[in-house]
Design a protein around this motif. Sequence first.
Motif, short mmCIF file in Angstrom:
data_model
loop_
_atom_site.label_atom_id
_atom_site.label_comp_id
_atom_site.label_asym_id
_atom_site.label_seq_id
_atom_site.Cartn_x
_atom_site.Cartn_y
_atom_site.Cartn_z
N ASP A 22 0.85 -1.20 0.00
CA ASP A 22 0.00 0.00 0.00
C ASP A 22 0.89 1.25 0.00
OD1 ASP A 22 -2.75 -1.10 0.22
OD2 ASP A 22 -1.97 -1.94 2.08
N PHE A 23 0.54 2.20 -0.87
CA PHE A 23 1.29 3.45 -0.96
C PHE A 23 0.33 4.62 -0.86
CE2 PHE A 23 3.46 0.30 -3.61
CZ PHE A 23 4.71 0.29 -3.03
N GLY A 24 0.80 5.70 -0.21
CA GLY A 24 0.00 6.92 -0.15
C GLY A 24 -1.18 6.85 0.79
N SER A 25 -1.19 5.92 1.69
CA SER A 25 -2.32 5.80 2.61
C SER A 25 -2.08 6.48 3.94
CB SER A 25 -2.63 4.32 2.85
OG SER A 25 -1.49 3.64 3.38
N GLY A 26 -0.85 6.97 4.17
CA GLY A 26 -0.55 7.63 5.42
C GLY A 26 -1.16 9.02 5.50
N SER A 27 -1.35 9.53 6.71
CA SER A 27 -2.00 10.84 6.89
C SER A 27 -1.13 11.97 6.37
CB SER A 27 -2.30 11.07 8.38
OG SER A 27 -1.09 11.03 9.15
N GLU A 28 0.21 11.79 6.31
CA GLU A 28 1.10 12.85 5.87
C GLU A 28 1.54 12.64 4.42
OE1 GLU A 28 4.36 13.03 8.53
OE2 GLU A 28 3.17 13.65 10.26
N SER A 29 1.01 11.64 3.76
CA SER A 29 1.43 11.37 2.39
C SER A 29 0.76 12.32 1.41
CB SER A 29 1.09 9.92 2.01
OG SER A 29 1.40 9.67 0.66
N GLU A 30 1.53 12.73 0.38
CA GLU A 30 0.99 13.59 -0.65
C GLU A 30 0.46 12.78 -1.84
OE1 GLU A 30 4.00 16.29 -1.74
OE2 GLU A 30 4.08 17.29 0.21
N SER A 31 0.62 11.46 -1.83
CA SER A 31 0.19 10.63 -2.92
C SER A 31 -1.19 10.05 -2.64
CB SER A 31 1.18 9.47 -3.16
OG SER A 31 2.46 9.97 -3.47
N ALA A 32 -1.97 9.88 -3.72
CA ALA A 32 -3.26 9.23 -3.56
C ALA A 32 -3.04 7.76 -3.24
CB ALA A 32 -4.07 9.38 -4.85
N PRO A 33 -3.91 7.15 -2.42
CA PRO A 33 -3.72 5.75 -2.06
C PRO A 33 -3.71 4.85 -3.29
CG PRO A 33 -5.38 6.80 -0.67
CD PRO A 33 -5.07 7.77 -1.76
N THR A 34 -2.68 4.03 -3.39
CA THR A 34 -2.57 3.03 -4.44
C THR A 34 -2.12 1.72 -3.82
OG1 THR A 34 -0.31 3.69 -4.93
CG2 THR A 34 -2.04 4.73 -6.24
N THR A 35 -2.44 0.62 -4.48
CA THR A 35 -2.16 -0.69 -3.92
C THR A 35 -1.63 -1.63 -5.00
OG1 THR A 35 -3.91 -0.45 -2.28
CG2 THR A 35 -3.12 -2.68 -2.70
N VAL A 43 0.30 -9.79 -10.91
CA VAL A 43 0.49 -8.59 -10.10
C VAL A 43 -0.68 -7.68 -10.40
CG1 VAL A 43 1.95 -6.62 -9.54
CG2 VAL A 43 2.99 -8.79 -10.21
N LEU A 44 -1.45 -7.31 -9.37
CA LEU A 44 -2.63 -6.48 -9.52
C LEU A 44 -2.32 -5.07 -9.01
CD1 LEU A 44 -5.25 -9.01 -8.06
CD2 LEU A 44 -4.31 -8.91 -10.38
N ALA A 45 -2.64 -4.07 -9.82
CA ALA A 45 -2.39 -2.67 -9.45
C ALA A 45 -3.71 -1.93 -9.37
CB ALA A 45 -1.47 -2.01 -10.47
N PHE A 46 -3.97 -1.32 -8.21
CA PHE A 46 -5.20 -0.55 -7.99
C PHE A 46 -4.83 0.93 -7.83
CE2 PHE A 46 -5.88 -4.83 -6.42
CZ PHE A 46 -7.13 -5.16 -6.91
N THR A 47 -5.33 1.77 -8.73
CA THR A 47 -5.09 3.22 -8.67
C THR A 47 -6.42 3.95 -8.89
OG1 THR A 47 -4.53 3.21 -11.02
CG2 THR A 47 -2.71 3.03 -9.46
N PRO A 48 -7.38 3.81 -7.99
CA PRO A 48 -8.73 4.37 -8.22
C PRO A 48 -8.78 5.89 -8.22
CG PRO A 48 -8.53 3.53 -5.98
CD PRO A 48 -7.29 3.11 -6.70
N GLU A 49 -7.82 6.56 -7.61
CA GLU A 49 -7.86 8.01 -7.52
C GLU A 49 -6.90 8.68 -8.50
OE1 GLU A 49 -7.72 9.61 -3.60
OE2 GLU A 49 -8.79 7.92 -2.71
N ARG A 50 -6.47 7.96 -9.51
CA ARG A 50 -5.57 8.49 -10.52
C ARG A 50 -6.25 8.49 -11.87
NH1 ARG A 50 -0.96 11.23 -8.84
NH2 ARG A 50 -0.64 10.55 -6.70
N ASN A 54 -8.67 2.26 -13.34
CA ASN A 54 -8.62 2.07 -11.88
C ASN A 54 -7.86 0.81 -11.49
OD1 ASN A 54 -10.19 4.36 -11.48
ND2 ASN A 54 -12.10 3.21 -11.44
N PHE A 55 -7.73 -0.12 -12.45
CA PHE A 55 -7.15 -1.43 -12.13
C PHE A 55 -6.40 -1.95 -13.35
CE2 PHE A 55 -7.83 -6.07 -12.65
CZ PHE A 55 -7.02 -6.52 -11.60
N ARG A 56 -5.20 -2.47 -13.10
CA ARG A 56 -4.43 -3.13 -14.15
C ARG A 56 -3.84 -4.41 -13.59
NH1 ARG A 56 -0.23 0.21 -17.49
NH2 ARG A 56 -0.22 -1.81 -18.54
N GLN A 57 -3.59 -5.36 -14.48
CA GLN A 57 -3.03 -6.63 -14.05
C GLN A 57 -1.95 -7.07 -15.03
OE1 GLN A 57 -5.85 -9.86 -14.33
NE2 GLN A 57 -7.02 -8.80 -15.91
#
Length: 215
Positions: A22-35, A43-50, A54-57
């Motif tokens: 998980d990336f960008g899920s912290g309160s001080e992160s400037e990145s949108a949450p991605t997984t 390998v599944l990539a979730f980027t719903p806020e980009r 929203n999803f690539r595999q």
Amino acid sequence: MPWADRVERLLYEGETCERRFDFGSGSESESAPTTLVVTSHRVLAFTPERDGANFRQVDRPNVDGVAVTTTGRSTYCWRALKLGLVGIGLLAVSAAVAFESLLSPASLESAGVDSSTPGMGGITGALAQIETMLAILDALILVGGLVTSAAALAFVGLSLRSRTRRLVLEVAGGDDVAVPIGGGDDGIVAVGELKRAIRPDPVDGRPPTNAEFDS
């Protein structure tokens, strides 16, 4: 509940989840949450806020490498470069040439123009007006150079602020998958962990031969 938390509904029969990043899920992160989720097959990539999907595999055998890159908006760089060149040019002209001095009393006297000469009063009055206009031109060139240079610096700042770090999956025979990550060390750590998670398990005690995943 986002799809990243319902990965089990996307799994094929016999497929299992192995690692989750998980990336960008912290309160001080400037990145949108991605997984990123590494399964036994993909390998599944979730980027719903980009922007974009929203999803690539990607099938694990098609992942050629993992890297961290930094990108920014090139338009800001080009604008900063153009405005910077214009600003430097205007400031150079302002420093090298004083248009007002071309019609100064000393210049007029050196050219043989004397206001005391009969019939020259009207001409010197017109020249004085032109001299005033040239003084305004000098000021405009200086101000234009300063303003343009300041705008160039502003675009430099925007370019720096727009720079983002991305974790990139290099895909054989397809488009790479780029996942935005924060500015800390998480991305660097994730590169090694992703390589270990994606590479195949050792066979008969032998490590995988793919050089991208040996480290």
